[in-house]
Scaffold this motif. Structure first.
Motif, PDB file in Angstrom:
ATOM      1  N   THR A 333       0.849  -1.187   0.000  1.00  0.00           N
ATOM      2  CA  THR A 333       0.000   0.000   0.000  1.00  0.00           C
ATOM      3  C   THR A 333       0.884   1.236   0.000  1.00  0.00           C
ATOM      4  O   THR A 333       2.119   1.145  -0.037  1.00  0.00           O
ATOM      5  N   THR A 334       0.264   2.375   0.065  1.00  0.00           N
ATOM      6  CA  THR A 334       0.998   3.643   0.214  1.00  0.00           C
ATOM      7  C   THR A 334       0.469   4.364   1.450  1.00  0.00           C
ATOM      8  O   THR A 334       0.239   5.568   1.448  1.00  0.00           O
ATOM      9  N   GLY A 335       0.270   3.586   2.523  1.00  0.00           N
ATOM     10  CA  GLY A 335      -0.403   4.099   3.711  1.00  0.00           C
ATOM     11  C   GLY A 335       0.226   5.340   4.320  1.00  0.00           C
ATOM     12  O   GLY A 335      -0.489   6.256   4.743  1.00  0.00           O
ATOM     13  N   PHE A 336       1.563   5.401   4.389  1.00  0.00           N
ATOM     14  CA  PHE A 336       2.203   6.566   5.000  1.00  0.00           C
ATOM     15  C   PHE A 336       2.030   7.810   4.133  1.00  0.00           C
ATOM     16  O   PHE A 336       1.895   8.917   4.649  1.00  0.00           O
ATOM     17  N   PHE A 337       1.986   7.640   2.815  1.00  0.00           N
ATOM     18  CA  PHE A 337       1.714   8.791   1.957  1.00  0.00           C
ATOM     19  C   PHE A 337       0.239   9.183   2.055  1.00  0.00           C
ATOM     20  O   PHE A 337      -0.103  10.375   2.091  1.00  0.00           O
ATOM     21  N   ASP A 338      -0.640   8.197   2.103  1.00  0.00           N
ATOM     22  CA  ASP A 338      -2.072   8.493   2.199  1.00  0.00           C
ATOM     23  C   ASP A 338      -2.382   9.295   3.458  1.00  0.00           C
ATOM     24  O   ASP A 338      -3.216  10.202   3.433  1.00  0.00           O
ATOM     25  N   ASP A 339      -1.713   8.964   4.566  1.00  0.00           N
ATOM     26  CA  ASP A 339      -1.984   9.644   5.828  1.00  0.00           C
ATOM     27  C   ASP A 339      -1.233  10.967   5.978  1.00  0.00           C
ATOM     28  O   ASP A 339      -1.772  11.941   6.511  1.00  0.00           O
ATOM     29  N   PHE A 340       0.023  10.974   5.516  1.00  0.00           N
ATOM     30  CA  PHE A 340       0.865  12.136   5.799  1.00  0.00           C
ATOM     31  C   PHE A 340       1.146  13.005   4.580  1.00  0.00           C
ATOM     32  O   PHE A 340       1.513  14.178   4.727  1.00  0.00           O
ATOM     33  N   GLY A 341       0.975  12.460   3.390  1.00  0.00           N
ATOM     34  CA  GLY A 341       1.189  13.253   2.185  1.00  0.00           C
ATOM     35  C   GLY A 341       2.624  13.713   2.060  1.00  0.00           C
ATOM     36  O   GLY A 341       3.560  13.069   2.532  1.00  0.00           O
ATOM     37  N   ASP A 342       2.811  14.863   1.425  1.00  0.00           N
ATOM     38  CA  ASP A 342       4.148  15.422   1.262  1.00  0.00           C
ATOM     39  C   ASP A 342       4.668  15.927   2.596  1.00  0.00           C
ATOM     40  O   ASP A 342       3.891  16.240   3.514  1.00  0.00           O
ATOM     41  N   PRO A 343       5.993  16.033   2.748  1.00  0.00           N
ATOM     42  CA  PRO A 343       6.559  16.552   3.994  1.00  0.00           C
ATOM     43  C   PRO A 343       5.991  17.924   4.341  1.00  0.00           C
ATOM     44  O   PRO A 343       5.864  18.792   3.471  1.00  0.00           O
ATOM     45  N   SER A 344       5.634  18.116   5.605  1.00  0.00           N
ATOM     46  CA  SER A 344       5.010  19.380   6.024  1.00  0.00           C
ATOM     47  C   SER A 344       5.367  19.677   7.471  1.00  0.00           C
ATOM     48  O   SER A 344       4.961  18.937   8.375  1.00  0.00           O
ATOM     49  N   THR A 345       6.107  20.746   7.672  1.00  0.00           N
ATOM     50  CA  THR A 345       6.435  21.181   9.032  1.00  0.00           C
ATOM     51  C   THR A 345       5.180  21.628   9.775  1.00  0.00           C
ATOM     52  O   THR A 345       5.015  21.346  10.970  1.00  0.00           O
ATOM     53  N   ALA A 346       4.290  22.324   9.064  1.00  0.00           N
ATOM     54  CA  ALA A 346       3.075  22.840   9.700  1.00  0.00           C
ATOM     55  C   ALA A 346       2.219  21.691  10.251  1.00  0.00           C
ATOM     56  O   ALA A 346       1.715  21.758  11.383  1.00  0.00           O
ATOM     57  N   LYS A 347       2.060  20.634   9.470  1.00  0.00           N
ATOM     58  CA  LYS A 347       1.264  19.495   9.922  1.00  0.00           C
ATOM     59  C   LYS A 347       1.944  18.775  11.081  1.00  0.00           C
ATOM     60  O   LYS A 347       1.282  18.320  12.018  1.00  0.00           O
ATOM     61  N   ALA A 348       3.263  18.690  11.024  1.00  0.00           N
ATOM     62  CA  ALA A 348       3.989  18.039  12.104  1.00  0.00           C
ATOM     63  C   ALA A 348       3.864  18.841  13.398  1.00  0.00           C
ATOM     64  O   ALA A 348       3.687  18.265  14.487  1.00  0.00           O
ATOM     65  N   ARG A 349       3.963  20.167  13.300  1.00  0.00           N
ATOM     66  CA  ARG A 349       3.828  21.020  14.491  1.00  0.00           C
ATOM     67  C   ARG A 349       2.438  20.850  15.101  1.00  0.00           C
ATOM     68  O   ARG A 349       2.280  20.796  16.336  1.00  0.00           O
ATOM     69  N   LYS A 350       1.432  20.742  14.259  1.00  0.00           N
ATOM     70  CA  LYS A 350       0.074  20.573  14.746  1.00  0.00           C
ATOM     71  C   LYS A 350      -0.071  19.250  15.501  1.00  0.00           C
ATOM     72  O   LYS A 350      -0.767  19.181  16.533  1.00  0.00           O
ATOM     73  N   LEU A 351       0.573  18.198  15.005  1.00  0.00           N
ATOM     74  CA  LEU A 351       0.543  16.905  15.695  1.00  0.00           C
ATOM     75  C   LEU A 351       1.157  17.013  17.085  1.00  0.00           C
ATOM     76  O   LEU A 351       0.623  16.468  18.064  1.00  0.00           O
ATOM     77  N   LEU A 352       2.271  17.730  17.181  1.00  0.00           N
ATOM     78  CA  LEU A 352       2.963  17.859  18.466  1.00  0.00           C
ATOM     79  C   LEU A 352       2.195  18.743  19.439  1.00  0.00           C
ATOM     80  O   LEU A 352       2.012  18.389  20.618  1.00  0.00           O
ATOM     81  N   THR A 353       1.752  19.880  18.978  1.00  0.00           N
ATOM     82  CA  THR A 353       1.031  20.792  19.886  1.00  0.00           C
ATOM     83  C   THR A 353      -0.291  20.183  20.330  1.00  0.00           C
ATOM     84  O   THR A 353      -0.749  20.412  21.463  1.00  0.00           O
ATOM     85  N   GLY A 354      -0.893  19.384  19.459  1.00  0.00           N
ATOM     86  CA  GLY A 354      -2.130  18.705  19.835  1.00  0.00           C
ATOM     87  C   GLY A 354      -1.929  17.727  20.968  1.00  0.00           C
ATOM     88  O   GLY A 354      -2.867  17.382  21.692  1.00  0.00           O
ATOM     89  N   ALA A 355      -0.669  17.267  21.128  1.00  0.00           N
ATOM     90  CA  ALA A 355      -0.337  16.345  22.219  1.00  0.00           C
ATOM     91  C   ALA A 355       0.298  17.093  23.391  1.00  0.00           C
ATOM     92  O   ALA A 355       0.821  16.461  24.315  1.00  0.00           O
ATOM     93  N   GLY A 356       0.256  18.425  23.331  1.00  0.00           N
ATOM     94  CA  GLY A 356       0.800  19.234  24.420  1.00  0.00           C
ATOM     95  C   GLY A 356       2.311  19.384  24.395  1.00  0.00           C
ATOM     96  O   GLY A 356       2.925  19.778  25.388  1.00  0.00           O
ATOM     97  N   ILE A 357       2.941  19.077  23.247  1.00  0.00           N
ATOM     98  CA  ILE A 357       4.402  19.175  23.125  1.00  0.00           C
ATOM     99  C   ILE A 357       4.747  20.474  22.400  1.00  0.00           C
ATOM    100  O   ILE A 357       4.468  20.624  21.208  1.00  0.00           O
ATOM    101  N   LYS A 358       5.378  21.394  23.103  1.00  0.00           N
ATOM    102  CA  LYS A 358       5.698  22.697  22.517  1.00  0.00           C
ATOM    103  C   LYS A 358       7.197  22.948  22.402  1.00  0.00           C
ATOM    104  O   LYS A 358       7.614  23.903  21.758  1.00  0.00           O
ATOM    105  N   GLN A 359       8.010  22.130  23.044  1.00  0.00           N
ATOM    106  CA  GLN A 359       9.453  22.288  22.968  1.00  0.00           C
ATOM    107  C   GLN A 359      10.020  21.502  21.805  1.00  0.00           C
ATOM    108  O   GLN A 359       9.344  20.654  21.206  1.00  0.00           O
ATOM    109  N   ARG A 360      11.287  21.781  21.442  1.00  0.00           N
ATOM    110  CA  ARG A 360      11.953  20.966  20.439  1.00  0.00           C
ATOM    111  C   ARG A 360      12.199  19.581  21.041  1.00  0.00           C
ATOM    112  O   ARG A 360      12.704  19.447  22.140  1.00  0.00           O
ATOM    113  N   VAL A 361      11.847  18.567  20.301  1.00  0.00           N
ATOM    114  CA  VAL A 361      11.918  17.206  20.807  1.00  0.00           C
ATOM    115  C   VAL A 361      13.335  16.663  20.641  1.00  0.00           C
ATOM    116  O   VAL A 361      13.865  16.623  19.517  1.00  0.00           O
TER     117      VAL A 361
END
Length: 525
Positions: A333-361
């Motif tokens: 399948t292409t599951g990781f592309f279907d879910d995450f699409g092209d690389p995106s810092t904005a989407k990644a930041r949203k994933l982290l802040t949604g989990a309460g993570i605001k610092q650099r990991v």
């Protein structure tokens, strides 16, 4: 047996990139008097004992040990080797094998049904962490009937079991030479394969000689092979160009492949390309305080640019991969592309802040220096650059040679680490089973009851592998949701050889392990 036609693009279809006047333009003899054929690789064994290995050690094992079944004459389905024949019985809950007559080990000891049972039971008894016992999950017990009959009683129907028996982990060992409860560690091998191990220097060289006691399917086209282990692709290719070795296998770097594609014929070198099913991926340790967070893992998956890795690091000799099951097999399948699409810092930041993570990991990424080729270091440098350029991660890179690297991940020491996977056998099951469950090839427990208790058992009851697509698609959906394993790329297998060598185009079995007996020197020009 399997109906492979619907699920496997025939791996035996090997493309030859002709850098000389054709890849098979000359006749070849069955043996030579010009010394052993010398093969170079960057993939050295971590052990000489089959009970301890679920890794690249198999590449040596295939040539010095013997299994009940193998892949004779370019087949993609198991056929007899030490066995004369094997078949399912008792409603597919038992698998019965009859041994060839007159089998012996290289030291002259008798190889009988008792030795087969001893070898398989020993794997389960020793139960090395991250070792091959994980391949025997469906096996209940082994029974012998006389000297030549072995019956494997299964806990549940398992259509993949014949393929398990082809793996070098299931090599038959001499009970008199291999301790029942611990690994053999004297640096010697007593097998019944096509060759004997005449001498061995760890990390440097293995000298193989024709085994006069061998009885099996292999038609040996040479009398001796020397395998030399290199630390990097550049020195290996340099040895090939200067004729210190005859052929390279495993570990050819991308820049060397590109160079050989363009100028190999200038040095009398042929490059053979095999459409491989090797994959590379990241493993996240759930016990690490950061890698154990799903949001962190998914943010990494969201930032990683596989296309940049394939192009900038590997010079397009690999393809981006968005599924643990590679292209060409049922269930891809292409599951990781279907879910995450092209690389995106904005989407990644949203994933982290949604989990309460605001610092650099902070993440520490580990890789092996001498297992997967010279591009591994640059690949991890590129991963570090991508993650840190997002402003979301602070990455530390660490590495070890393969032999100590294995021990580290088996002990759960690494927060995130890189692994490659060369299949045990060409079936989608082998891209899921080794990585899940409490005991797996990664030494990192991954409980997933739906996969291990429902999907895999159900798929193994089906001998027509074209009918298991939905089960493997569902299994991969679970893997994407968990993001415990993040696929990066799918590779090809390249073999570079002197124009004096023939057989390279047929020397790789369906698991991309080299069958050294297929190599020979050309005897006429």
């Amino acid at each position: 047996m399997f109906n492979r036609n619907r699920c496997l693009r025939r791996l035996a279809a090997i493309t030859c990139i002709s850098l000389v006047a054709g890849c098979s333009a000359f006749s070849s003899g069955s043996a030579d008097d010009r010394g052993p054929i010398v093969v170079g690789t960057t993939s050295s064994p971590s052990t000489l004992d089959p009970a301890a290995s679920w890794d690249n050690s198999w590449e040596l094992f295939r040539n010095v040990y013997q299994t009940l079944l193998n892949y004779p004459d370019g087949a993609t389905e198991p056929g007899p080797d030490a066995a004369e024949n094997c078949t399912f019985t008792a409603g597919n809950l038992a698998y019965r094998c009859i041994l060839r007559e007159g089998l012996t080990f290289s030291n002259g000891d008798k190889l009988d049904a008792r030795a087969v049972k001893y070898s398989i039971d020993r794997i389960k008894r020793i139960n090395v962490s991250g070792g091959p016992a994980g391949l025997l999950g469906s096996l209940g017990r082994v029974e012998t009937k006389g000297d030549r009959e072995v019956v494997f009683h299964l806990n549940e129907p398992d259509a993949t079991f014949p393929f398990v028996l082809t793996t070098p982990a299931m090599s038959i060992v001499d009970p008199a030479e291999y301790p029942a409860t611990r690994i053999r560690e004297d640096g010697k091998v007593t097998g019944s394969g096509p060759y004997t191990l005449r001498s061995y220097q760890e990390g440097k060289e293995a000298r193989l000689a024709r085994n006069p006691h061998y009885t099996g399917y292999a038609d040996r086209k040479n009398d001796a092979v020397t395998i030399r282990y290199f630390q990097d692709s550049a020195s290996m290719v340099g040895a090939l160009r200067s004729r210190k070795i005859d052929l390279t296998y495993r570990g050819l770097g991308a820049s060397d492949i590109v160079s050989l594609q363009g100028h190999g014929s200038d040095n009398g070198i042929q490059l053979l390309e095999n459409p491989g099913i090797e994959i590379s991926y990241l493993v996240f340790n759930p016990k690490d305080p950061w890698a154990g967070k799903a949001a962190v893992r998914k943010a990494v998956a969201q930032v990683v640019d596989r296309g940049a890795i394939a192009h900038n690091v590997y010079k397009d000799t690999v393809e981006p991969l968005y599924s643990m099951i590679p292209a060409g097999l049922t269930g891809h399948t292409t599951g990781f592309f279907d879910d995450f699409g092209d690389p995106s810092t904005a989407k990644a930041r949203k994933l982290l802040t949604g989990a309460g993570i605001k610092q650099r990991v902070p993440l520490t990424l580990w890789y092996a220096t001498d297992r997967y080729g010279s591009e591994t270091g640059p690949e991890f440098q590129e991963l570090k650059r991508q993650l840190e350029d997002s402003g979301l991660f602070r990455v530390t890179l660490k590495n070890r040679p393969w032999k100590t690297y294995v021990g580290g991940y088996q002990k759960g020491e690494y927060p995130v680490f890189g692994r490659g996977w060369f299949p045990d056998f060409p079936d989608p099951d082998n891209y899921i089973t080794p990585f899940v469950g409490r005991q797996n090839a990664l030494g990192t427990p991954y409980p997933s009851p739906e996969i291990t208790d429902v999907l895999l058992p159900r798929s193994r009851r089906e001998s027509d592998r074209g009918k298991v697509v939905e089960d493997f698609e569902r299994a991969q959906r679970i893997l994407v949701n968990d993001a415990r394993l993040v696929p990066l790329w799918q590779g090809k297998q390249f073999v570079a050889a002197s124009e004096e060598i023939s057989g390279g185009e047929r020397a790789l079995d369906p698991s991309t392990i080299m069958m050294m007996w297929e190599l020979s020197r050309k005897t006429s020009w």
